[in-house]
Design an enzyme around this catalytic site. Structure first.
Site, PDB file in Angstrom:
ATOM      1  N   ASP A 156       0.828  -1.308  -0.022  1.00 26.03           N
ATOM      2  CA  ASP A 156       0.055  -0.023  -0.153  1.00 26.03           C
ATOM      3  C   ASP A 156       0.700   1.212  -0.002  1.00 26.03           C
ATOM      4  OD1 ASP A 156       0.827  -0.900   2.517  1.00 26.03           O
ATOM      5  OD2 ASP A 156      -0.722   0.351   3.561  1.00 26.03           O
ATOM      6  N   GLU A 177      -0.470  -2.367   5.068  1.00 26.09           N
ATOM      7  CA  GLU A 177       0.240  -2.273   6.208  1.00 26.09           C
ATOM      8  C   GLU A 177       0.278  -0.852   7.081  1.00 26.09           C
ATOM      9  OE1 GLU A 177       3.245  -1.441   8.741  1.00 26.09           O
ATOM     10  OE2 GLU A 177       3.275  -0.524   7.075  1.00 26.09           O
TER      11      GLU A 177
HETATM   12 ZN   LIG Z   1       5.180   3.362   6.221  1.00 24.71          ZN
HETATM   13 ZN   LIG Z   2       6.402   0.778   5.150  1.00 26.62          ZN
END
Ligand SMILES: [Zn+2]
Ligand SMILES: [Zn+2]
Length: 391
Positions: free
Chosen positions: A79, A136
Site C-alpha cells: 500500500d 500495512e
Molecule cells: Zn510506512
Molecule cells: Zn512501510
C-alpha cells in the site's frame, strides 16, 4: 564480489520498470486493486500458483520444486500513503494525494524479481510462498490475511520481511534478534469539569488546568515508572476543549500515542497512565474516562531466524555492509502480527544517507533507491536456496 551477490543483476532493468510503474500508480490500504492485479499477472506469467483476494486485496504466490516439504514465506507490503508527492521525476504519482512514500513499491519489485529468478533458475527443494500484503500503513493488512487463514492455507515454516530505511547507508543490510519495531498504542482521556465564566473560576471545575497537569505528569511514566533501560515514548498529540475565550470549558479531551517494545512495558504504561489520569482528576473533583487501545504489536524477531538472515546477508553484502548493532526503531509495522504466529525475521535495507535519498519515510520527497533492487532480490534468492537446499 561475493559468489551469491548479483544473482539477479540481469533483472535490474525489469525490477526498475516494475517499481516505477507501482510508484506512478499508488493505491491506499485496502484499495490495492490495480497493484494486486499487476502482481497476480506477473506471477502467473512465471508459472507460479496464484491466490488472490487473501484478506481483501492480498496476493499469495506458491512456487514448488522437488518433493521437499520444507517451506518459507517472503512478505512484501503493497500500500501507499495519503501524501501529495513533491518529487518531479517522470514516474511520480499519477494520483494526486496518494504516494508510495514508504518504499512498498520497491519491496514489491524486489520480491517479484526474486520470484522471477527462483521460478526460472532457482536451485532449491521445497515450497516458497510469496506474500503480497495490503494495508500495512493502516495496521489492518497482516491481521486480515491471518484472519483469512494465511498460515493455514500457506503453512510456511518461517516468514521473513524486509523494509528499506533511509537513515542507513545505501545497500547495507541491518539485522538484529528480538524487538526491532515498536508497538503502537493510542489513548484518550476525557476530563469532565464544570464550565463557568472565565472571570469566576471558583464557580466551576476547570478541566484545562486538570488537563495541563495530566500532560506534564504523564512524562513521569517513562522517567520514573519504567526501568531506565526500557525504551518508550508517550506523546499527548491532541488537547481539545469546548470553551471559548471568555468561558472555561466543561470538557477536555486528551489524545495521544505511546510506543514501546515489549508487552510487559506496554502494560506498565497503561496502568501508570490510568492511575495518573484518574488521580489528578479526582484531586480536582473532575470526572475521568481513560481508554487505551493497541494499534500495532511490536515486531520481535526470533533468534534462530535472525541468525539465518544475518548469515545470508553476509553472503550478499559482505561483512563491511552488514549492520548488527542498529538500535530498534520506534516506528511500528504490522509484520509483528505474522511473527506472533510464525518464527521469522524482519530486516532493513539502507536507502542511503545522502540527499535526496535521505528523505525520510512518509516524506513527500521520499523515493526508494533503485540500486537496492538487486541487493534485496539477491537476499531473497539466497535465503530461499540456503533454507530449502536442494540435495
Ligand atoms: Zn510506512
Ligand atoms: Zn512501510
Amino acid at each position: 564480489m561475493n559468489k551469491h551477490a548479483q544473482a539477479t543483476a540481469y533483472l535490474h532493468e525489469m525490477m526498475t520498470q516494475w517499481r516505477h510503474d507501482f510508484h506512478a500508480h499508488p493505491e491506499l490500504g485496502c484499495e490495492e486493486q490495480r497493484t494486486a492485479a499487476t502482481i497476480a499477472e506477473l506471477l502467473r506469467g512465471l508459472d507460479i500458483e496464484v491466490h488472490t483476494g487473501v484478506g481483501g486485496t492480498g496476493v499469495v504466490g506458491i512456487l514448488k520444486r522437488g518433493h521437499g516439504s520444507r517451506s518459507i514465506a517472503l512478505r512484501s507490503d503493497m500500500d501507499a500513503l495519503a501524501i501529495v508527492e513533491e518529487n518531479s521525476f517522470d514516474y511520480r504519482s499519477k494520483s494526486t494525494g496518494k504516494m508510495h512514500a514508504c518504499g512498498h513499491d520497491g519491496h514489491m519489485a524486489m520480491l517479484l524479481g526474486a520470484a522471477q529468478h527462483l521460478s526460472n533458475k532457482g536451485n532449491f527443494d521445497g515450497i516458497v510462498y510469496f506474500i503480497f500484503q495490503p494495508a500495512e500503513e493502516l495496521g489492518y493488512g497482516a491481521k486480515s490475511m491471518l484472519a483469512d487463514g494465511l498460515f493455514k492455507r500457506f503453512p510456511a515454516d518461517a516468514v521473513y520481511g524486509m523494509h528499506n530505511m533511509p537513515s542507513l547507508p545505501l545497500g547495507t543490510l541491518a539485522i538484529r534478534p528480538g524487538p526491532v519495531m515498536a508497538c503502537e498504542d493510542h489513548f484518550e482521556i476525557i476530563i469532565s469539569g464544570k464550565g463557568t465564566h472565565a472571570a469566576l473560576p471558583h464557580l466551576g471545575i476547570d478541566p484545562i488546568l486538570v488537563g495541563a497537569e495530566i500532560v506534564s505528569a504523564l512524562q513521569s511514566v517513562v522517567s520514573r515508572v519504567l526501568n531506565t533501560v526500557d525504551n518508550a515514548v508517550i506523546s499527548v498529540t491532541e488537547f481539545i476543549a469546548d470553551g471559548t475565550t471568555n468561558v472555561l470549558p466543561t470538557t477536555v479531551t486528551l489524545k495521544g500515542d505511546t510506543r514501546s517494545f515489549t508487552p510487559a512495558v506496554q502494560q506498565q504504561i497503561e496502568i501508570a497512565m490510568g492511575r495518573i489520569a484518574h488521580g489528578i482528576c479526582a484531586a480536582h473533583g473532575a470526572g475521568c474516562n481513560f481508554t487505551y487501545s493497541n494499534e500495532f504489536i511490536s515486531t520481535i524477531n526470533t533468534r534462530t531466524e535472525a541468525a539465518i538472515a544475518e548469515e545470508v546477508a553476509r553472503q550478499i553484502v559482505g561483512e563491511e555492509r552488514l549492520i548488527l548493532d542498529c538500535p530498534p526503531f520506534m516506528a511500528s509495522e504490522d509484520f509483528g502480527e505474522m511473527l506472533r504466529i510464525k518464527p521469522g525475521c524482519f530486516l532493513f535495507i539502507g536507502n542511503g544517507t545522502e540527499d535526496p535519498e535521505s528523505a525520510g519515510l512518509h516524506n513527500p520527497r521520499y523515493n526508494f533507491h533503485d540500486d537496492n533492487l538487486t541487493t534485496g532480490a539477491d537476499f531473497w534468492v539466497h535465503l530461499v536456496e540456503s533454507q530449502l537446499t536442494a540435495s
